[in-house]
Design an enzyme around this catalytic site. Structure first.
Site, PDB file in Angstrom:
ATOM      1  N   PRO A  34     -22.101   9.193 -29.997  1.00  0.00           N
ATOM      2  CA  PRO A  34     -22.687   9.495 -28.685  1.00  0.00           C
ATOM      3  C   PRO A  34     -24.198   9.755 -28.773  1.00  0.00           C
ATOM      4  CG  PRO A  34     -20.608  10.659 -28.947  1.00  0.00           C
ATOM      5  CD  PRO A  34     -20.893   9.999 -30.268  1.00  0.00           C
ATOM      6  N   HIS A  94     -25.254 -21.106  -8.032  1.00  0.00           N
ATOM      7  CA  HIS A  94     -23.975 -21.065  -7.314  1.00  0.00           C
ATOM      8  C   HIS A  94     -24.143 -20.363  -5.957  1.00  0.00           C
ATOM      9  CE1 HIS A  94     -21.902 -22.080 -11.074  1.00  0.00           C
ATOM     10  NE2 HIS A  94     -20.766 -22.119 -10.446  1.00  0.00           N
ATOM     11  N   GLY A  95     -25.329 -19.844  -5.680  1.00  0.00           N
ATOM     12  CA  GLY A  95     -25.531 -19.122  -4.423  1.00  0.00           C
ATOM     13  C   GLY A  95     -24.569 -17.948  -4.316  1.00  0.00           C
ATOM     14  N   SER A 135     -29.292   3.304 -32.402  1.00  0.00           N
ATOM     15  CA  SER A 135     -30.138   2.447 -33.240  1.00  0.00           C
ATOM     16  C   SER A 135     -30.503   3.118 -34.570  1.00  0.00           C
ATOM     17  CB  SER A 135     -31.427   2.107 -32.485  1.00  0.00           C
ATOM     18  OG  SER A 135     -31.109   1.508 -31.257  1.00  0.00           O
ATOM     19  N   THR A 153     -15.317  -0.940 -30.369  1.00  0.00           N
ATOM     20  CA  THR A 153     -14.588  -2.006 -29.681  1.00  0.00           C
ATOM     21  C   THR A 153     -13.280  -2.336 -30.405  1.00  0.00           C
ATOM     22  OG1 THR A 153     -16.654  -2.899 -28.867  1.00  0.00           O
ATOM     23  CG2 THR A 153     -14.776  -4.402 -28.861  1.00  0.00           C
ATOM     24  N   ARG A 163     -24.206 -10.620 -36.675  1.00  0.00           N
ATOM     25  CA  ARG A 163     -25.277 -11.108 -35.779  1.00  0.00           C
ATOM     26  C   ARG A 163     -25.274 -12.627 -35.719  1.00  0.00           C
ATOM     27  NH1 ARG A 163     -29.284  -6.820 -38.362  1.00  0.00           N
ATOM     28  NH2 ARG A 163     -28.666  -5.057 -37.057  1.00  0.00           N
ATOM     29  N   ARG A 201     -21.491 -29.453  -4.818  1.00  0.00           N
ATOM     30  CA  ARG A 201     -21.884 -28.696  -3.620  1.00  0.00           C
ATOM     31  C   ARG A 201     -22.978 -29.438  -2.851  1.00  0.00           C
ATOM     32  NH1 ARG A 201     -20.695 -24.213  -0.329  1.00  0.00           N
ATOM     33  NH2 ARG A 201     -22.615 -23.226   0.386  1.00  0.00           N
ATOM     34  N   GLU A 207     -24.890  -4.722 -32.054  1.00  0.00           N
ATOM     35  CA  GLU A 207     -25.309  -5.204 -33.387  1.00  0.00           C
ATOM     36  C   GLU A 207     -26.813  -5.172 -33.545  1.00  0.00           C
ATOM     37  OE1 GLU A 207     -23.495  -8.972 -33.283  1.00  0.00           O
ATOM     38  OE2 GLU A 207     -21.588  -8.234 -34.021  1.00  0.00           O
TER      39      GLU A 207
HETATM   40  C1  LIG Z   1     -19.669  -3.002 -24.908  1.00  0.00           C
HETATM   41  C2  LIG Z   1     -20.216  -2.435 -26.175  1.00  0.00           C
HETATM   42  C3  LIG Z   1     -19.508  -2.595 -27.346  1.00  0.00           C
HETATM   43  C4  LIG Z   1     -19.976  -2.026 -28.528  1.00  0.00           C
HETATM   44  N1  LIG Z   1     -19.220  -2.144 -29.673  1.00  0.00           N
HETATM   45  C5  LIG Z   1     -19.570  -1.434 -30.759  1.00  0.00           C
HETATM   46  C6  LIG Z   1     -18.693  -1.377 -31.899  1.00  0.00           C
HETATM   47  O1  LIG Z   1     -17.639  -2.019 -31.937  1.00  0.00           O
HETATM   48  N2  LIG Z   1     -19.046  -0.573 -32.923  1.00  0.00           N
HETATM   49  C7  LIG Z   1     -20.191   0.169 -32.923  1.00  0.00           C
HETATM   50  O2  LIG Z   1     -20.437   0.886 -33.882  1.00  0.00           O
HETATM   51  N3  LIG Z   1     -21.052   0.117 -31.874  1.00  0.00           N
HETATM   52  C8  LIG Z   1     -20.767  -0.659 -30.796  1.00  0.00           C
HETATM   53  N4  LIG Z   1     -21.606  -0.688 -29.704  1.00  0.00           N
HETATM   54  C9  LIG Z   1     -22.795   0.150 -29.705  1.00  0.00           C
HETATM   55  C10 LIG Z   1     -24.090  -0.631 -29.840  1.00  0.00           C
HETATM   56  O3  LIG Z   1     -24.191  -1.183 -31.120  1.00  0.00           O
HETATM   57  C11 LIG Z   1     -25.225   0.340 -29.488  1.00  0.00           C
HETATM   58  O4  LIG Z   1     -25.154   0.558 -28.095  1.00  0.00           O
HETATM   59  C12 LIG Z   1     -26.569  -0.193 -29.904  1.00  0.00           C
HETATM   60  O5  LIG Z   1     -26.687  -0.197 -31.290  1.00  0.00           O
HETATM   61  C13 LIG Z   1     -27.720   0.637 -29.326  1.00  0.00           C
HETATM   62  O6  LIG Z   1     -27.528   2.001 -29.543  1.00  0.00           O
HETATM   63  P1  LIG Z   1     -27.642   3.017 -28.313  1.00  0.00           P
HETATM   64  O7  LIG Z   1     -26.766   2.520 -27.232  1.00  0.00           O
HETATM   65  O8  LIG Z   1     -27.423   4.391 -28.794  1.00  0.00           O
HETATM   66  O9  LIG Z   1     -29.140   2.866 -27.803  1.00  0.00           O
HETATM   67  P2  LIG Z   1     -30.420   3.650 -28.358  1.00  0.00           P
HETATM   68  O10 LIG Z   1     -30.483   3.586 -29.836  1.00  0.00           O
HETATM   69  O11 LIG Z   1     -30.466   4.978 -27.731  1.00  0.00           O
HETATM   70  O12 LIG Z   1     -31.579   2.755 -27.788  1.00  0.00           O
HETATM   71  C14 LIG Z   1     -31.855   2.676 -26.392  1.00  0.00           C
HETATM   72  C15 LIG Z   1     -33.175   1.957 -26.207  1.00  0.00           C
HETATM   73  O13 LIG Z   1     -34.210   2.778 -26.762  1.00  0.00           O
HETATM   74  C16 LIG Z   1     -35.225   1.985 -27.310  1.00  0.00           C
HETATM   75  N5  LIG Z   1     -35.415   2.333 -28.733  1.00  0.00           N
HETATM   76  C17 LIG Z   1     -34.578   2.989 -29.572  1.00  0.00           C
HETATM   77  N6  LIG Z   1     -35.119   3.135 -30.778  1.00  0.00           N
HETATM   78  C18 LIG Z   1     -36.345   2.571 -30.726  1.00  0.00           C
HETATM   79  C19 LIG Z   1     -37.407   2.397 -31.656  1.00  0.00           C
HETATM   80  N7  LIG Z   1     -37.348   2.837 -32.913  1.00  0.00           N
HETATM   81  N8  LIG Z   1     -38.507   1.743 -31.246  1.00  0.00           N
HETATM   82  C20 LIG Z   1     -38.609   1.272 -29.977  1.00  0.00           C
HETATM   83  N9  LIG Z   1     -37.645   1.415 -29.062  1.00  0.00           N
HETATM   84  C21 LIG Z   1     -36.520   2.045 -29.418  1.00  0.00           C
HETATM   85  C22 LIG Z   1     -34.813   0.533 -27.141  1.00  0.00           C
HETATM   86  O14 LIG Z   1     -35.401   0.007 -25.986  1.00  0.00           O
HETATM   87  C23 LIG Z   1     -33.332   0.630 -26.942  1.00  0.00           C
HETATM   88  O15 LIG Z   1     -32.858  -0.472 -26.208  1.00  0.00           O
HETATM   89  C24 LIG Z   1     -21.195  -1.305 -28.526  1.00  0.00           C
HETATM   90  C25 LIG Z   1     -21.922  -1.181 -27.349  1.00  0.00           C
HETATM   91  C26 LIG Z   1     -21.459  -1.730 -26.181  1.00  0.00           C
HETATM   92  C27 LIG Z   1     -22.246  -1.545 -24.910  1.00  0.00           C
END
Ligand SMILES: Cc1cc2nc3c(=O)[nH]c(=O)nc-3n(C[C@H](O)[C@H](O)[C@H](O)COP(=O)(O)OP(=O)(O)OC[C@H]3O[C@@H](n4cnc5c(N)ncnc54)[C@H](O)[C@@H]3O)c2cc1C
Length: 534
Positions: free
Chosen positions: A260, A492-493, A264, A294, A396, A421, A517
């Protein structure tokens, strides 16, 4: 159709564009990436497009005229990007007017980007209803045809229902994909796989994703990620035990890295694993929350990245990768209780798209895992980050394939729609702007496919060296999938917004691709930018 642009002119222009980009990268090397994030992200984008343009041009040499025209248009767009880089941001990149493309290249770009050329591509694409006719060798054609036949006959008829009802992937899909060997595409034969290599894996994924990203196209990704981690760092006993189970589809896999509060910044993972003994068995207990896992419900095992060294200053070196067995659960919520009292609770987070596998928030409470399930055994303690990242590189690449398949589906449905269409007394495709939009959609997809297949071939040669290249393929292909699906929806409008038309599903499915990823900015900066600056 304007005079076709010879592939030699395309290649010559592309060769010239390498120099200003190389100079911009050389200038950026003297500073930390985080002090020039915007500039590095911009360079990563342009470098990625240039590479895709080069691959498309190489491909087009042996392909038909449509490909050659698409290669010219895409190359022209890169020339125009580089001219803009110099004109608008030259000072930030240490570039001057001397770095502008030569008059010859600028003239090539003007001709390449001529509206009539792009419109002619659009008309040709409409005439073939957007079908994918990309050149492949005989074995790959067979691979593509087999995957296409399965996806069209068995996946596509159910895709809409699974999406709209937020249902779980049917067991029949998993069984059939297992029979076809799809879970062992890159697992060596000696471990029960079919070892067809990364290009076959990408093509198969693409065809499955063309039918449904969530209900079929993404099923191979998790086994792929864990298999790569095991191949890179598992003990021989682990490879012999787990890889055949993964390849045969007997064990479905979930990947649990995100938390949670940790996305990243993977090195900051907090979910703890501590040594423990249960009923005389040495192992670890896991405590803490995870997010977005997932397929965690249906999965038989989760690859979970945990902090095993309480000293947080160790960062990535304090992380270990566990293979965590669990019982299958088919709903949107589940609870697994171990005989020793350990618990794993999961609840799926509702999402607008990417339905079918369900992505769960998890909570581990004293969940026991035997020591033999540490990837790499005792020697693997503290190595989880590297193993996980290695697995993500393969994931990836595959996501590049997923994105191409989804964009392909959108291109086909849009091509069909604009032919059928009618408005103002004629088919939509007879309008210039429709032709132009369709032509640009197809051109972008051709470039995304070229870089993805080429990255797959490079991964077959040397996985480590090609890992940043796979990220470039993912970056471009996912962006193209978002652009192509949205443009398709617009064409597709109002019906593009109706659930009854699959384009509305493609749009919401595509939106997730640049997020997981490695969310797009992280790929631009920490993977592609870092690699190109090193
Ligand atoms: C539908 C779905 C399925 C997923 N499935 C999996 C799974 O199976 N297993 C798993 O482990 N994870 C999974 N994920 C998680 C996904 O890998 C993460 O959401 C992703 O890595 C980004 O992490 P975060 O959501 O915490 O975003 P954050 O890390 O909080 O980042 C949010 C934004 O902050 C900015 N940011 C963050 N750090 C930096 C930086 N250093 N420099 C500049 N900008 C930055 C970027 O704009 C980024 O887009 C899934 C996510 C979704 C939505």
């Amino acid at each position: 159709m304007p005079n076709p642009l010879g592939i030699d002119r395309t290649r010559k222009a592309l060769a010239e564009l390498e120099a200003p980009l190389a100079r911009a990268f050389a200038g950026a090397r003297t500073r930390d990436i985080d002090e020039q994030q915007v500039a590095v992200a911009r360079l990563a984008d342009v470098a990625t497009k240039l590479r895709a343009a080069q691959e498309l041009a190489a491909w087009a040499e042996s392909a038909g005229e449509l490909y050659r025209e698409e290669a010219a248009v895409f190359a022209g767009s890169v020339a125009s990007d580089i001219a803009r880089l110099v004109r608008d941001h030259g000072a930030e990149h240490g570039l001057t007017v001397a770095d502008l493309p030569s008059e010859e290249t600028q003239s090539f770009a003007r001709e390449a980007l001529a509206e009539e050329r792009v419109r002619a591509i659009g008309r040709a694409v409409a005439a073939q209803r957007g079908r994918n006719d990309c050149p492949l060798d005989e074995t790959l054609v067979l691979t593509r045809d087999a995957a296409r036949s399965f996806a069209e006959s068995e996946v596509a008829p159910h895709a809409e229902r699974i999406h709209r009802g937020d249902e779980l992937v049917p067991e029949a899909f998993i069984q059939k994909m297992a029979e076809l060997g799809y879970f062992g595409l890159s697992i060596p034969e000696k471990y029960g796989g079919v070892e067809m290599g990364n290009v076959a894996m990408v093509i198969t994924t693409e065809e499955l994703s063309r039918a449904s990203l969530a209900a079929a196209g993404s099923l191979i990704t998790r086994p792929e990620i864990l298999a790569k981690a095991l191949l890179a760092g598992g003990t021989e006993a682990q490879k012999q035990h787990w890889l055949p189970l993964i390849a045969s589809g007997e064990r479905m896999v979930g990947i649990s890295v995100t938390e949670p509060d940790v996305g990243s910044d993977v090195a900051s993972v907090k979910c703890r694993a501590e040594r423990a003994t249960q009923n005389g068995v040495a192992g670890w207990t896991i405590n803490g929350p995870k997010a977005w896992c997932t397929f965690a419900g249906r999965a038989d095992v989760l690859a979970v990245l945990c902090r095993t060294d309480p000293d947080v200053s160790k960062g990535a070196r304090g992380l270990t990768l566990f293979i965590v067995p669990k019982t299958r659960a088919l709903g949107h919520e589940f609870e697994v209780v171990q005989p020793g009292g350990g618990r794993l609770v999961g609840k799926a987070d509702a999402t607008p798209g990417y339905r079918g596998m369900h992505s769960f928030t998890l909570s581990f409470e004293r969940y026991f895992v035997p020591a033999e399930n540490v990837v790499g055994g005792d020697a693997g303690v503290g190595k989880g980050f590297v193993l996980q990242m290695g697995g993500f590189a393969a994931g990836r690449l595959q996501t590049g394939g997923r994105a191409c398949g989804l964009a392909q589906a959108a291109l086909e449905k849009t091509a069909e729609y604009v032919v059928d269409r009618k408005q103002f007394g004629k088919p939509l495709i007879d309008f210039q702007l429709t032709q132009y939009k369709l032509g640009w959609m197809a051109t972008q997809l051709a470039a995304a496919r070229a870089i993805t297949y080429s990255a797959a071939a490079a991964m077959d040669e040397d996985e480590r060296a090609a890992a940043p290249y796979a990220s470039q393929a993912k970056l471009l292909a996912c962006r193209v999938a978002v652009a192509v699906t949205q443009e398709g929806q617009l064409l597709h409008g109002g019906w593009g917004y109706a659930e009854e038309y699959p384009i509305s599903r493609y749009v919401v499915d595509a939106l997730v691709l640049p997020i997981f990823e490695g969310v797009e900015p992280i790929l631009q900066l920490k993977v592609i930018g870092r690699s190109l600056l090193s």
